[in-house]
Design a protein around this motif. Structure first.
Motif, short mmCIF file in Angstrom:
data_model
loop_
_atom_site.label_atom_id
_atom_site.label_comp_id
_atom_site.label_asym_id
_atom_site.label_seq_id
_atom_site.Cartn_x
_atom_site.Cartn_y
_atom_site.Cartn_z
N PRO A 60 58.20 41.97 65.11
CA PRO A 60 58.92 41.74 66.37
C PRO A 60 60.42 42.02 66.27
O PRO A 60 61.02 42.51 67.23
N ALA A 61 61.02 41.71 65.13
CA ALA A 61 62.46 41.95 64.96
C ALA A 61 62.78 43.44 65.06
O ALA A 61 63.83 43.83 65.59
N MET A 62 61.90 44.30 64.55
CA MET A 62 62.11 45.75 64.64
C MET A 62 62.00 46.21 66.09
O MET A 62 62.83 46.99 66.57
N VAL A 63 60.98 45.75 66.78
CA VAL A 63 60.81 46.11 68.19
C VAL A 63 62.02 45.64 68.98
O VAL A 63 62.58 46.38 69.81
N ARG A 64 62.46 44.41 68.76
CA ARG A 64 63.62 43.86 69.46
C ARG A 64 64.86 44.72 69.19
O ARG A 64 65.61 45.06 70.11
#
Length: 188
Positions: A60-64
């Protein structure tokens, strides 16, 4: 400092949500005009999931992080932009999904806040409009997030929104949020 998502919307007042939404700092991608261009080999599916070379991006941190670099192009395409590079990205429908909604007030005093699948917060208003395109299939509303980028409303969020519109029963039919009115074609 590690990223901490905002608390659940239901536990916050709309003024607290507005403060969190205002505090979200995004890079000035509209100002960047990099000379180096290419293809990111990334795709955002209609359900909001991100893929790279056909494989899901599960962090999720990468997508964010990638979502903060997303820009709508004048040709209506999409790109991930840094000061040095612009890479095209395929988007099946809308790049974001509104996955949670909080409402405060009724009628003209209503305020609607949305959490996106990237944990960004958006309050529907004149600059962040809701639109309800006519469709032969089930209606699918969208929320303008920023710079031509939209979020599709997840089905449960849409049902919640429709229920509030039916409860308000305004003429013309629609919803208010933060001083802006958003008309909805009345269901047949």
């Amino acid at each position: 400092m590690p990223y901490a998502p905002p608390p659940e919307l239901a536990s916050l007042s709309l003024s607290a949500i507005a403060e969190l939404a205002e505090a979200q700092k995004l890079p000035p991608v509209e100002e960047w005009q990099p000379e180096e261009t290419g293809d990111s080999e990334m795709r955002i599916k209609a359900d909001g999931s991100w893929l790279h070379q056909g494989s899901p991006i599960n962090r999720p941190a990468m997508v964010r992080a990638f979502s903060t670099l997303l820009r709508r192009e004048p040709d209506l395409g999409y790109a991930l932009v840094t000061p040095y590079q612009k890479l095209s990205i395929e988007v099946e429908d809308a790049p974001f999904v509104a996955v949670e909604m909080e409402s405060e007030g009724h009628g003209k005093t209503r305020k609607l806040a949305f959490r996106l699948n990237t944990d960004h917060l958006v309050i529907a208003d004149a600059d962040h409009s809701l639109r309800f395109p006519a469709s032969a299939e089930a209606p699918q509303p969208y929320l303008l997030v920023r710079g031509g980028l939209e979020a599709i409303l997840a089905r449960p969020v849409y049902y919640e929104l429709a229920e509030q519109a039916l409860t308000d029963d305004l003429d013309p039919f629609g919803l208010w949020s933060n001083g802006a009115f958003f008309p909805i074609d009345r269901p047949a």
